[in-house]
Design an enzyme around this catalytic site. Structure first.
Site, PDB file in Angstrom:
ATOM      1  N   ARG A   1       0.821  -1.219   0.000  1.00  0.00           N
ATOM      2  CA  ARG A   1       0.000   0.000   0.000  1.00  0.00           C
ATOM      3  C   ARG A   1       0.853   1.266   0.000  1.00  0.00           C
ATOM      4  NH1 ARG A   1      -3.890   2.739   4.108  1.00  0.00           N
ATOM      5  NH2 ARG A   1      -5.767   3.185   2.893  1.00  0.00           N
TER       6      ARG A   1
ATOM      7  N   ILE B   1      -7.955   7.483  -0.839  1.00  0.00           N
ATOM      8  CA  ILE B   1      -7.893   6.022  -0.916  1.00  0.00           C
ATOM      9  C   ILE B   1      -8.657   5.532   0.317  1.00  0.00           C
ATOM     10  CG2 ILE B   1      -5.654   6.073   0.273  1.00  0.00           C
ATOM     11  CD1 ILE B   1      -4.763   3.667  -1.183  1.00  0.00           C
ATOM     12  N   SER B   2      -9.520   4.547   0.141  1.00  0.00           N
ATOM     13  CA  SER B   2     -10.378   4.105   1.245  1.00  0.00           C
ATOM     14  C   SER B   2      -9.599   3.335   2.301  1.00  0.00           C
ATOM     15  CB  SER B   2     -11.490   3.196   0.727  1.00  0.00           C
ATOM     16  OG  SER B   2     -12.128   3.774  -0.367  1.00  0.00           O
ATOM     17  N   LYS B   3     -10.230   3.182   3.459  1.00  0.00           N
ATOM     18  CA  LYS B   3      -9.661   2.367   4.540  1.00  0.00           C
ATOM     19  C   LYS B   3      -9.519   0.926   4.070  1.00  0.00           C
ATOM     20  CE  LYS B   3     -11.902   4.288   8.601  1.00  0.00           C
ATOM     21  NZ  LYS B   3     -12.558   3.869   9.817  1.00  0.00           N
TER      22      LYS B   3
ATOM     23  N   PHE C   1     -18.005   7.543   0.886  1.00  0.00           N
ATOM     24  CA  PHE C   1     -17.153   7.584  -0.304  1.00  0.00           C
ATOM     25  C   PHE C   1     -17.244   8.943  -0.990  1.00  0.00           C
ATOM     26  CE2 PHE C   1     -17.186   3.092   0.310  1.00  0.00           C
ATOM     27  CZ  PHE C   1     -16.050   2.615  -0.326  1.00  0.00           C
TER      28      PHE C   1
END
Ligand code: SAH
Length: 265
Positions: free
Chosen positions: A81, A107-109, A257
């Site tokens: 990541r 960027i999402s969790k 989101f």
């Protein structure tokens, strides 16, 4: 020849993530549960960058948070990541947090991404040797989720509307040489008919409705997972399964989101 899938997907309905299960299905025999993320920060800013341990720690946490699909957990353990985000943020790369990727996007969790990919794989399973056959991702962003999807699918088509992010994802993914990830600059609200039909469609941006082209481009037996506005005014995850008889929709937990926007920027 019919090959037995090496990672049979679990079809267990759409249950929400299990709270703090002690059972872990990850194949890491050793390693501390809580690794000092500071050590990664030090390494990241220094010379020797070995992120394996912090990633293993992240994967254990994901498993504790309820992600059970071994293929999904394995994807998180191999995709780095920190290579998708700015070096200034590298020390936070393996924390369960969303991070800025530029152009006002995030960027999402890992937890949310894991949940969504797991849901995608729990569909009717249009699988080839345990992997989803073709997947469409809307919202490439920095390319991290596309890389994860590449581990659990045979082909990934990912569409980004912001040129700067499309370029960034290309740059991030190029050295990794994944032959099955196809980057597209375009309006993902139109889907990507050239790759259809898709076993899975996953969106990293949420709109008022699910665009019709996504439903059209989903294969019979395929599954769509996306954030969408619910009648109650909050954004929730929706899972849509397509069958010969039509669509089955399930609304799940609230999420947060970035907005789905039309056109290319
Ligand atoms: N999966 C990404 C998350 C990026 S955030 C990652 O791993 O980094 C969501 C992305 O959706 C943003 O980059 C945003 O520009 C993009 N997006 C929003 N509307 C879109 C549309 N209509 N078509 C394609 N991408 C879109």
């Amino acid at each position: 020849m019919k090959q037995k899938p090496s990672f049979p997907a679990k079809v267990e309905g759409l249950s929400p993530p299990k709270p703090q299960s002690t059972k872990s299905t990850v194949h890491f025999s050793t390693g501390p549960k809580e690794l000092a993320l500071d050590s990664f920060a030090l390494q990241a800013s220094g010379v020797g960058l070995d992120s394996t341990k912090v990633r293993e720690s992240m994967v254990l946490k994901l498993a504790e948070q309820g992600v059970q699909d071994e293929m999904v957990l394995h994807a998180f353990s191999v995709i780095e990541r920190h290579k998708f985000i700015d070096t200034a943020l590298a020390n936070q790369a393996y924390e369960d947090t969303s991070l800025p990727i530029g152009f006002g996007q995030t960027i999402s969790k890992p937890n949310v991404i894991g949940r969504m990919i797991e849901l995608l794989r729990q569909g009717k399973n249009l699988m080839i040797t345990g992997k989803l056959s073709r997947v469409l991702e809307i919202g490439t962003g920095c390319g991290y989720q596309a890389a994860l999807l590449g581990q659990v699918s045979n082909e990934v088509y990912t569409v980004e509307r912001i040129q700067g992010l499309y370029e960034k994802a290309k740059e991030n993914l190029r050295p990794m040489r994944f032959p099955n990830i196809h980057l597209i600059l375009g309006d993902g609200m139109l889907g990507f008919p050239q790759g259809a039909p898709y076993a899975g469609i996953i969106s990293a941006a949420g709109g008022e409705h699910i665009p019709t082209p996504w439903l059209d481009q989903l294969a019979v037996g395929g599954r769509l997972v996306a954030p969408v506005m619910h009648q109650n005014g909050s954004q929730v995850l929706v899972v849509i399964d397509k069958s010969e008889n039509g669509f089955k929709k399930s609304f799940l937990e609230p999420v947060n989101f970035v907005p789905l926007r039309s056109g290319v920027a």
